[in-house]
Design a protein around this motif. Structure first.
Motif, PDB file in Angstrom:
ATOM      1  N   GLY A 180       0.679  -1.215   0.099  1.00 50.03           N
ATOM      2  CA  GLY A 180       0.042  -0.025   0.040  1.00 50.03           C
ATOM      3  C   GLY A 180       0.898   1.526  -0.225  1.00 50.03           C
ATOM      4  N   CYS A 181       1.826   1.038  -0.405  1.00 54.67           N
ATOM      5  CA  CYS A 181       2.977   2.721  -0.211  1.00 54.67           C
ATOM      6  C   CYS A 181       2.773   2.878  -1.582  1.00 54.67           C
ATOM      7  CB  CYS A 181       3.995   2.125  -0.293  1.00 54.67           C
ATOM      8  SG  CYS A 181       4.416   1.370   1.132  1.00 54.67           S
ATOM      9  N   ILE A 182       3.709   3.894  -1.890  1.00 60.70           N
ATOM     10  CA  ILE A 182       3.562   5.035  -2.292  1.00 60.70           C
ATOM     11  C   ILE A 182       5.164   4.899  -3.886  1.00 60.70           C
ATOM     12  CG2 ILE A 182       3.896   7.706  -3.415  1.00 60.70           C
ATOM     13  CD1 ILE A 182       3.012   8.565  -1.187  1.00 60.70           C
ATOM     14  N   THR A 183       4.623   3.687  -4.706  1.00 59.04           N
ATOM     15  CA  THR A 183       5.171   3.036  -5.792  1.00 59.04           C
ATOM     16  C   THR A 183       6.043   4.049  -6.940  1.00 59.04           C
ATOM     17  OG1 THR A 183       3.538   2.147  -6.695  1.00 59.04           O
ATOM     18  CG2 THR A 183       4.506   0.693  -5.017  1.00 59.04           C
ATOM     19  N   VAL A 184       7.305   3.630  -7.453  1.00 55.23           N
ATOM     20  CA  VAL A 184       8.262   4.682  -7.642  1.00 55.23           C
ATOM     21  C   VAL A 184       8.943   4.072  -8.488  1.00 55.23           C
ATOM     22  CG1 VAL A 184       9.721   6.753  -8.392  1.00 55.23           C
ATOM     23  CG2 VAL A 184       7.559   7.281  -6.504  1.00 55.23           C
ATOM     24  N   MET A 185       8.896   3.040  -9.644  1.00 56.25           N
ATOM     25  CA  MET A 185      10.002   2.776 -10.156  1.00 56.25           C
ATOM     26  C   MET A 185      10.527   4.054 -11.425  1.00 56.25           C
ATOM     27  SD  MET A 185       9.464  -0.177 -13.106  1.00 56.25           S
ATOM     28  CE  MET A 185      10.676  -1.133 -13.599  1.00 56.25           C
ATOM     29  N   VAL A 186      12.210   2.957 -11.163  1.00 53.01           N
ATOM     30  CA  VAL A 186      13.350   3.651 -11.962  1.00 53.01           C
ATOM     31  C   VAL A 186      13.896   2.649 -12.902  1.00 53.01           C
ATOM     32  CG1 VAL A 186      15.125   5.503 -11.947  1.00 53.01           C
ATOM     33  CG2 VAL A 186      13.678   6.507 -10.122  1.00 53.01           C
ATOM     34  N   PRO A 187      13.354   2.261 -13.996  1.00 55.35           N
ATOM     35  CA  PRO A 187      14.065   1.413 -14.554  1.00 55.35           C
ATOM     36  C   PRO A 187      15.419   1.142 -14.860  1.00 55.35           C
ATOM     37  CG  PRO A 187      11.870   2.798 -15.493  1.00 55.35           C
ATOM     38  CD  PRO A 187      13.128   3.226 -14.484  1.00 55.35           C
ATOM     39  N   ASP A 188      15.512   0.650 -14.617  1.00 56.73           N
ATOM     40  CA  ASP A 188      17.198  -0.219 -14.288  1.00 56.73           C
ATOM     41  C   ASP A 188      17.818  -1.386 -15.843  1.00 56.73           C
ATOM     42  OD1 ASP A 188      19.996   0.189 -14.443  1.00 56.73           O
ATOM     43  OD2 ASP A 188      19.834  -2.331 -13.241  1.00 56.73           O
ATOM     44  N   ILE A 189      17.592  -2.357 -15.778  1.00 55.70           N
ATOM     45  CA  ILE A 189      17.173  -3.462 -16.761  1.00 55.70           C
ATOM     46  C   ILE A 189      16.226  -3.622 -17.216  1.00 55.70           C
ATOM     47  CG2 ILE A 189      18.230  -6.049 -16.634  1.00 55.70           C
ATOM     48  CD1 ILE A 189      19.834  -6.308 -14.530  1.00 55.70           C
ATOM     49  N   ASP A 190      15.400  -3.401 -16.657  1.00 59.04           N
ATOM     50  CA  ASP A 190      13.779  -4.320 -16.814  1.00 59.04           C
ATOM     51  C   ASP A 190      13.189  -2.939 -16.651  1.00 59.04           C
ATOM     52  OD1 ASP A 190      13.575  -7.232 -16.609  1.00 59.04           O
ATOM     53  OD2 ASP A 190      13.942  -6.547 -15.459  1.00 59.04           O
ATOM     54  N   GLU A 191      12.459  -2.758 -18.203  1.00 60.02           N
ATOM     55  CA  GLU A 191      11.318  -1.660 -18.467  1.00 60.02           C
ATOM     56  C   GLU A 191      10.284  -2.449 -17.690  1.00 60.02           C
ATOM     57  OE1 GLU A 191      11.470   1.163 -19.525  1.00 60.02           O
ATOM     58  OE2 GLU A 191      13.768   1.785 -19.572  1.00 60.02           O
ATOM     59  N   PRO A 192       9.337  -1.885 -17.707  1.00 59.49           N
ATOM     60  CA  PRO A 192       8.048  -1.965 -17.159  1.00 59.49           C
ATOM     61  C   PRO A 192       6.780  -2.269 -17.840  1.00 59.49           C
ATOM     62  CG  PRO A 192       7.741   0.748 -16.517  1.00 59.49           C
ATOM     63  CD  PRO A 192       9.119  -0.124 -17.248  1.00 59.49           C
ATOM     64  N   ASP A 193       6.147  -4.068 -18.441  1.00 57.27           N
ATOM     65  CA  ASP A 193       4.906  -3.587 -19.212  1.00 57.27           C
ATOM     66  C   ASP A 193       3.968  -3.271 -18.519  1.00 57.27           C
ATOM     67  OD1 ASP A 193       4.529  -5.927 -16.969  1.00 57.27           O
ATOM     68  OD2 ASP A 193       4.744  -7.338 -17.898  1.00 57.27           O
ATOM     69  N   GLU A 194       2.823  -3.548 -19.747  1.00 54.95           N
ATOM     70  CA  GLU A 194       1.295  -3.462 -18.465  1.00 54.95           C
ATOM     71  C   GLU A 194       1.475  -3.294 -17.571  1.00 54.95           C
ATOM     72  OE1 GLU A 194       0.327  -0.503 -20.630  1.00 54.95           O
ATOM     73  OE2 GLU A 194       1.842  -0.703 -22.421  1.00 54.95           O
ATOM     74  N   GLY A 195       1.201  -4.209 -16.804  1.00 51.25           N
ATOM     75  CA  GLY A 195       0.676  -5.098 -16.198  1.00 51.25           C
ATOM     76  C   GLY A 195       1.634  -3.864 -14.587  1.00 51.25           C
ATOM     77  N   LEU A 196       2.991  -3.854 -14.726  1.00 48.82           N
ATOM     78  CA  LEU A 196       3.923  -3.465 -14.286  1.00 48.82           C
ATOM     79  C   LEU A 196       3.610  -2.098 -14.313  1.00 48.82           C
ATOM     80  CD1 LEU A 196       5.601  -4.025 -12.084  1.00 48.82           C
ATOM     81  CD2 LEU A 196       7.290  -3.566 -13.669  1.00 48.82           C
ATOM     82  N   LYS A 197       2.844  -1.464 -14.789  1.00 48.48           N
ATOM     83  CA  LYS A 197       2.561   0.285 -14.927  1.00 48.48           C
ATOM     84  C   LYS A 197       1.501   0.405 -14.514  1.00 48.48           C
ATOM     85  CE  LYS A 197       4.712   1.305 -19.315  1.00 48.48           C
ATOM     86  NZ  LYS A 197       4.248   1.661 -20.810  1.00 48.48           N
ATOM     87  N   ARG A 198       0.406   0.049 -14.067  1.00 42.26           N
ATOM     88  CA  ARG A 198      -0.611  -0.380 -13.239  1.00 42.26           C
ATOM     89  C   ARG A 198      -0.279  -0.622 -12.154  1.00 42.26           C
ATOM     90  NH1 ARG A 198      -3.129  -3.234 -17.795  1.00 42.26           N
ATOM     91  NH2 ARG A 198      -2.656  -5.603 -16.968  1.00 42.26           N
ATOM     92  N   LEU A 199       0.836  -0.814 -10.765  1.00 38.46           N
ATOM     93  CA  LEU A 199       1.073  -0.872  -9.928  1.00 38.46           C
ATOM     94  C   LEU A 199       2.267  -0.103  -9.233  1.00 38.46           C
ATOM     95  CD1 LEU A 199       2.167  -4.692  -9.833  1.00 38.46           C
ATOM     96  CD2 LEU A 199      -0.165  -3.805  -9.189  1.00 38.46           C
ATOM     97  N   CYS A 200       2.391   1.427 -10.641  1.00 33.49           N
ATOM     98  CA  CYS A 200       3.440   1.866 -10.291  1.00 33.49           C
ATOM     99  C   CYS A 200       3.054   3.558 -10.298  1.00 33.49           C
ATOM    100  CB  CYS A 200       4.644   2.283 -11.744  1.00 33.49           C
ATOM    101  SG  CYS A 200       5.931   0.767 -11.622  1.00 33.49           S
ATOM    102  N   ARG A 201       3.136   4.140  -9.611  1.00 33.93           N
ATOM    103  CA  ARG A 201       2.288   5.546  -9.458  1.00 33.93           C
ATOM    104  C   ARG A 201       3.262   6.231  -9.830  1.00 33.93           C
ATOM    105  NH1 ARG A 201      -0.087   7.609  -4.403  1.00 33.93           N
ATOM    106  NH2 ARG A 201      -0.660  10.219  -5.108  1.00 33.93           N
ATOM    107  N   TYR A 202       4.129   6.321  -9.778  1.00 34.31           N
ATOM    108  CA  TYR A 202       5.125   7.359 -10.985  1.00 34.31           C
ATOM    109  C   TYR A 202       5.977   6.349 -11.265  1.00 34.31           C
ATOM    110  CZ  TYR A 202       2.769  11.223  -7.872  1.00 34.31           C
ATOM    111  OH  TYR A 202       2.559  11.549  -7.848  1.00 34.31           O
TER     112      TYR A 202
END
Length: 219
Positions: A180-202
């Motif tokens: 339930g946290c505020i999720t921020v992704m800074v991609p490194d090796i992996d770019e987020p797919d559509e499913g992962l994007k829905r879990l990222c706040r930013y």
């Protein structure tokens, strides 16, 4: 409202994920292992105990134990650090200075073992910024389970929804979202797919982008 920020370590604070993966591959070749590259990539973001359990199911290990292979990986990384230092991600110090100046509690939640993590923090002069840290399986189940980020919020004395987590891996984002946290992704090796994007706040390209996000959330 952001009252605490929790960093994953490898791939977020330090540019070590590619070096780690390269070292795994080199040691595998050296020892005659034919482990699939995607199996090695699955190690990221998880405690060594979980990886050792998973390793038992891999094909192509050539009878080489996880501990022996990992020692080879660690040796190669230490050789790199001795020559070049531990590579720090752009914007890390500026972001940590910002958090400190604004009274935002700062921590790390990493699957890396404590002895290694502490060495990284000391050698890169990061320890002074950290209010709390969680390593390996100190919080219970590893990522993608939410345990580590629920524990981090508790240690920071804030609600999960007041806790921003910064991750580069799918397992880490899944853990932060489940907590339930505020999720921020800074991609490194992996770019987020559509499913992962829905879990990222930013989703950001650099740690340098995060102070502005916090200003907006806290305004």
């Amino acid at each position: 409202m952001v009252k605490a920020v929790v960093f994953d370590m490898d791939g977020v604070m330090y540019d070590t994920e590619r070096l780690s993966h390269k070292s795994w591959l080199e040691v595998c070749r050296e020892m005659g292992c034919t482990i699939k590259e995607e199996d090695l990539l699955s190690f990221r973001g998880r405690p060594r105990e979980m990886n050792e359990q998973q390793y038992a199911h891999f094909e192509g290990t050539n009878g080489v134990s996880y501990k022996v292979l990992r020692k080879g990986r660690d040796r190669r990384m230490q050789q790199y650090f001795a020559l070049h230092g531990i590579p720090v991600k752009p914007g890390l110090y500026e972001l940590m200075d910002f958090l400190k100046k604004n009274g935002i509690r700062t921590g790390v939640a990493t699957g890396t073992a404590r002895d290694i993590a502490e060495e990284y923090w000391e050698k890169t002069d990061v320890r002074q910024y950290l209010d709390f840290t969680i390593c390996g399986q100190e919080a219970g189940r590893g990522k993608p389970e939410p345990d580590v980020y629920l524990r981090a919020a508790s240690m920071a004395g804030v609600k999960p929804e007041e806790c921003m987590i910064i991750e580069d891996s799918p397992n880490g984002i899944r853990a932060g979202s489940a907590a339930g946290c505020i999720t921020v992704m800074v991609p490194d090796i992996d770019e987020p797919d559509e499913g992962l994007k829905r879990l990222c706040r930013y989703i950001c390209r650099s740690l340098k982008d995060i102070p502005e996000i916090i200003r907006e959330l806290n305004s």
